[in-house]
Design an enzyme around this catalytic site. Sequence first.
Site, PDB file in Angstrom:
ATOM      1  N   LYS A 130       0.812  -1.221   0.000  1.00 26.63           N
ATOM      2  CA  LYS A 130       0.000   0.000   0.000  1.00 26.63           C
ATOM      3  C   LYS A 130       0.842   1.266   0.000  1.00 26.63           C
ATOM      4  O   LYS A 130       0.373   2.327  -0.402  1.00 26.63           O
ATOM      5  CB  LYS A 130      -0.982  -0.034   1.158  1.00 26.63           C
ATOM      6  CG  LYS A 130      -1.966  -1.180   0.961  1.00 26.63           C
ATOM      7  CD  LYS A 130      -3.177  -1.099   1.795  1.00 26.63           C
ATOM      8  CE  LYS A 130      -4.235  -2.094   1.362  1.00 26.63           C
ATOM      9  NZ  LYS A 130      -3.762  -3.508   1.399  1.00 26.63           N
TER      10      LYS A 130
HETATM   11  C1  LIG Z   1      -4.406  -4.509   0.882  1.00 25.99           C
HETATM   12  C2  LIG Z   1      -3.621  -5.745   0.719  1.00 25.99           C
HETATM   13  C3  LIG Z   1      -3.963  -6.706  -0.240  1.00 25.99           C
HETATM   14  C4  LIG Z   1      -5.187  -6.595  -1.130  1.00 25.99           C
HETATM   15  O1  LIG Z   1      -5.167  -5.547  -2.042  1.00 25.99           O
HETATM   16  P1  LIG Z   1      -6.552  -5.042  -2.674  1.00 25.99           P
HETATM   17  O2  LIG Z   1      -6.192  -3.889  -3.508  1.00 25.99           O
HETATM   18  O3  LIG Z   1      -7.421  -4.665  -1.503  1.00 25.99           O
HETATM   19  O4  LIG Z   1      -7.129  -6.186  -3.415  1.00 25.99           O
HETATM   20  C5  LIG Z   1      -3.152  -7.831  -0.347  1.00 25.99           C
HETATM   21  N1  LIG Z   1      -2.084  -8.010   0.458  1.00 25.99           N
HETATM   22  C6  LIG Z   1      -1.733  -7.117   1.398  1.00 25.99           C
HETATM   23  C7  LIG Z   1      -0.565  -7.395   2.253  1.00 25.99           C
HETATM   24  C8  LIG Z   1      -2.486  -5.955   1.549  1.00 25.99           C
HETATM   25  O5  LIG Z   1      -2.119  -5.063   2.481  1.00 25.99           O
END
Ligand SMILES: *Cc1c(COP(=O)(O)O)cnc(C)c1O
Length: 490
Positions: A108
């Site tokens: 993120k």
């Molecule tokens: C947020 C997240 C995801 C999923 O991503 P999306 O965009 O919500 O599908 C997968 N792995 C981790 C570690 C995350 O923090």
Amino acid sequence: MQYLSTRGGSSVSPAQAILNGICPSGGLYVPETFPQLSIAELCAERSYRKTALSVMRAYLPDTDEAKLASMISEAYGSFDSDAVAPVKRLSQNECVAELWHGPTMAFKDVALQMLPRLMRDALDQTGVSDTLFILVATSGDTGKAALSGFQDVEGTRVLVFYPHGGVSEAQRLQMVTQEGKNVDVCAVTGNFDDAQTGVKRIFASAEAKERLGAIGYRLSSANSINFGRLLPQIVYYFTSYGALVEAGSIKVGDPINFCVPTGNFGDILAGEYARRMGLPVHKLICASNRNNVLSDFFHTGVYDDRRTFYRSMSCSIDILISSNLERLLFELDGRETSRVIEKMRLLRETGRYAVSSDQRAELQKTFAAGWCDETDTLRTIRNTFDSNGYLIDPHTAVAQRVLERYRTETGDETQTVLLSTANPYKFATHVLSAFETPDPNDFVNVSRLFTMTNAPVPRGVSELLGKPERHLGLCALADMEKRVLSSVGA
Ligand SMILES: *Cc1c(COP(=O)(O)O)cnc(C)c1O
């Protein structure tokens, strides 16, 4: 370039789309067209920052190019890898793109180090003088990434809600120890979907808007429904492709697969956008844990969230309401907003909607899907380490297992990039339990994992030990709006 709403209404500028986050109609902003980029030229750039500029400027024509370049440079300067999202080979037809080299060790950061800068620029472009009040519902990783991205950014304030007992100890500590003048964190008695629904309700509340407006605050979102979150994520699909070309694994134009651990459907949707921009993609493989609502959807064409919600060790994908799917439906429905509105109404009122069998077939041309339970997740962490000496976190393990099963079922041996979304130390206790009985203390498990694997411990983890916990509030779901107002004395 203007931005449309998935639920109709007038189109807006990029700056407006980024500031609003969600459309007044409750819909999501989508670009009016997908800019077409030359893959050969992008591959020749061989630089994450250059490709980021090529991709983002195509969507943000109103932003000064030199300014955009410097925002990109600042945002990714906080990463501990120059490649930003380095690609490593695991086997003959599989690579891993490590998306977790940012300050909070989860993918993120790629979006959330960029978004505050895009918002600041959007404020300047529109002449809005209000303070942006960012509300975040997090399943674990977004919260810290938002806190870190917005910390002390002039003209912004952040409040993060996380599910009480629903995040890992390291994730909780990362959030509650956050420093900064403009940051606030609160646990909520409920799961992630409850917290997200609560935040959406506050965005829709006229009273909250009015009371905050009266003292100069304007609500906005940093959740992955904000187009400014999605945009930076498109970049690593292109740079991963470029890395395979550079390594000689493929030639420019050869299609490849991506396998993505998926929750709110933001990450994988960025891959679909990259495909629509001309990236040669064979399959986007959507990987879920036991909360397999998406994997069922891609197989059956029915989205049905009337099912048990499970808490899993891959907690960032513990989701039953996958918001960004609405953007995919918008394209699938031929951009007919009335059809999207109807599906969203059905989802809200009955917990279920279906696409036609033609549409399902259309989806399956690009998307494959699967899911993986807890036992299999642990076994995959162990197997991947034993056979490749490579340590993965539970989310990456879910994707790895789904990819293995996909290969067995389809015989598809296309070069595949596994998106690795978190550093394994962020989930040290669960990861260690793939090998031995863990200690109750996360930090003990970090050192045990290190001794066993020699995988480098990121600074963000070692720093947490002994940091004061500053944000210990807990609020009931029904009190979230009150909590928002009291955060700024409205
Ligand atoms: C947020 C997240 C995801 C999923 O991503 P999306 O965009 O919500 O599908 C997968 N792995 C981790 C570690 C995350 O923090």
